[in-house]
Design a protein around this motif. Structure first.
Motif, PDB file in Angstrom:
ATOM      1  N   SER A 297     -33.107   5.281  17.408  1.00  0.00           N
ATOM      2  CA  SER A 297     -31.593   5.112  17.211  1.00  0.00           C
ATOM      3  C   SER A 297     -31.649   3.777  16.346  1.00  0.00           C
ATOM      4  O   SER A 297     -30.496   3.691  15.582  1.00  0.00           O
ATOM      5  CB  SER A 297     -31.180   4.516  18.619  1.00  0.00           C
ATOM      6  OG  SER A 297     -29.731   4.162  18.497  1.00  0.00           O
ATOM      7  N   GLU A 298     -32.564   2.781  16.447  1.00  0.00           N
ATOM      8  CA  GLU A 298     -32.622   1.618  15.614  1.00  0.00           C
ATOM      9  C   GLU A 298     -32.729   1.834  14.185  1.00  0.00           C
ATOM     10  O   GLU A 298     -32.153   1.351  13.280  1.00  0.00           O
ATOM     11  CB  GLU A 298     -33.567   0.447  15.980  1.00  0.00           C
ATOM     12  CG  GLU A 298     -33.404  -0.218  17.295  1.00  0.00           C
ATOM     13  CD  GLU A 298     -34.266  -1.160  17.733  1.00  0.00           C
ATOM     14  OE1 GLU A 298     -35.550  -1.240  17.113  1.00  0.00           O
ATOM     15  OE2 GLU A 298     -34.477  -1.617  18.861  1.00  0.00           O
ATOM     16  N   ARG A 300     -31.918   4.865  12.841  1.00  0.00           N
ATOM     17  CA  ARG A 300     -30.875   5.438  12.487  1.00  0.00           C
ATOM     18  C   ARG A 300     -29.732   4.470  12.166  1.00  0.00           C
ATOM     19  O   ARG A 300     -29.118   4.604  10.993  1.00  0.00           O
ATOM     20  CB  ARG A 300     -30.297   6.286  13.412  1.00  0.00           C
ATOM     21  CG  ARG A 300     -30.971   7.686  13.275  1.00  0.00           C
ATOM     22  CD  ARG A 300     -30.499   8.772  14.454  1.00  0.00           C
ATOM     23  NE  ARG A 300     -31.017   9.997  14.752  1.00  0.00           N
ATOM     24  CZ  ARG A 300     -31.584  10.349  15.915  1.00  0.00           C
ATOM     25  NH1 ARG A 300     -31.784   9.576  16.922  1.00  0.00           N
ATOM     26  NH2 ARG A 300     -32.560  11.400  16.021  1.00  0.00           N
ATOM     27  N   GLN A 301     -29.576   3.556  12.861  1.00  0.00           N
ATOM     28  CA  GLN A 301     -28.293   2.588  12.514  1.00  0.00           C
ATOM     29  C   GLN A 301     -28.707   1.649  11.530  1.00  0.00           C
ATOM     30  O   GLN A 301     -27.865   1.556  10.519  1.00  0.00           O
ATOM     31  CB  GLN A 301     -28.337   1.726  14.011  1.00  0.00           C
ATOM     32  CG  GLN A 301     -27.031   0.607  13.886  1.00  0.00           C
ATOM     33  CD  GLN A 301     -26.883  -0.093  14.994  1.00  0.00           C
ATOM     34  OE1 GLN A 301     -27.703   0.022  15.943  1.00  0.00           O
ATOM     35  NE2 GLN A 301     -26.138  -0.955  15.114  1.00  0.00           N
TER      36      GLN A 301
END
Length: 352
Positions: A297-298, A300-301
């Protein structure tokens, strides 16, 4: 690695009943086809892709190290100029001389690691191999690469895509000293027995993004600029040119400045969407995903890219990871993925 693909055919009047003459001609043709850039049949050219600091370690002060490697191994070794973050180390010789040179290079890297690490991490190197030879390394249904992994204990990864502006692919090998040396020998034997087909366009390292447009990441209080496949430390005086920075979380990549869109790109830069597929060893996929998917998630962000991890195929040891977005988003996402892997294994990971 450039190959002389010209086949020199002899026009000879044959007596069809003379099988000995026919065998002689066939042997001569096989001999001509196996010639490598004017070298004897048993000579091989191996190209390694390295970071500048690794090349500096090989060369040594006043060139003492590279001189010793050349003299003791008997291999011919040439190193490309140092104007790019990546450099090509070209070695020419027999499998024995190449293995000796490769072993000395790996030993130097291990000695360097001993000075900075209490536990010796895996040694990781990247070979640049013509795409037409990669199939022989992988084998039918992945059988050959699986055999290499099992018999040597080394990790072997063949890049799914060719290196930019070339017909070559990266083959990354990693492991303990004995394992990686054994793995290198096996790959050399395969390359010698299965010469490349067609014309080879060699990979030539270059800056992938102009410095002012390169993504900026921050880790442990240091700013880094992504150049090609590497993060280059950025001096504070150069960082000022990017304007005021947003609050930074420790170790979390962020856009370079509020005045720029994500990844440090100016508003008029193309936003062409594309995708790229890479392969990751299944036993390393967990460190990319993280607990509860936090790490992926990190990534991707931070990158702005869309990242999909495929299920494990039956009989495979690798997972396919598809990264979608702009070329710059994909580049940053891939860099962050491989940085995460390098952090997990505690070694220097040279990535594609």
């Amino acid at each position: 690695m450039m190959m002389d693909n010209g086949t020199h055919h002899q026009i000879v009047q044959l007596n069809t009943t003379n099988s000995q003459n026919m065998n002689t001609i066939q042997q001569q043709q096989q001999h001509n086809e196996s010639r490598v850039s004017g070298e004897p049949d048993h000579f091989l050219t191996i190209r390694l892709l390295m970071q500048g600091k690794e090349v500096g370690s090989i060369i040594g002060k006043r060139g003492d190290n590279i001189k010793a490697i050349r003299e003791e191994s008997g291999a011919r070794i040439n190193i490309s100029d140092g104007t790019t973050p990546e450099r090509i180390v070209t070695m020419v010789g027999t499998i024995e001389t190449l293995a000796k040179a490769f072993g000395m290079i790996c030993q130097k890297f291990e000695d360097d690691l001993k000075q900075t690490c209490t536990t010796i991490p895996p040694i990781t190197l990247r070979l640049v191999v013509p795409a037409s030879q990669c199939g022989s390394i992988i084998g039918k249904g992945g059988a050959k690469i699986k055999e290499i992994r099992e018999t040597t204990g080394a990790s072997v990864q063949v890049a799914s895509e060719m290196l930019p502006s070339s017909t070559e692919r990266a083959v990354t090998i990693s492991g303990k000293l004995d394992s990686i040396e054994s793995c290198f020998r096996q790959i050399c034997h395969i390359m010698l027995e299965s010469p490349p087909k067609g014309e080879t366009i060699p990979y030539r390292p270059k800056m992938m993004i102009s410095p002012m447009h390169a993504p900026i990441i921050f880790a442990n209080g240091q700013a880094y600029q992504v150049q090609g496949q590497f993060a280059i430390p950025l001096p504070p005086n150069e960082l000022n040119a990017f304007g005021p920075l947003a609050p930074l979380a420790q170790g979390v990549p962020v856009p370079a400045a509020a005045s720029l869109i994500p990844n440090g790109l100016p508003p008029n830069r193309t936003t062409l969407q594309t995708q790229r597929e890479i392969t990751i060893a299944n036993d390393l996929i967990g460190c990319i995903i993280g607990r509860g998917g936090q790490k992926i998630s990190e990534i991707r962000q931070a990158s702005g890219a869309n990242i999909k991890i495929a299920d494990l195929d039956e009989g495979s040891q690798d997972r396919h990871v598809t990264i979608s977005g702009t070329p710059e988003q994909i580049q940053l996402a891939e860099f962050l993925i491989h940085s995460r892997i390098a952090s997990e294994i505690g070694g220097i990971l040279i990535t594609h």
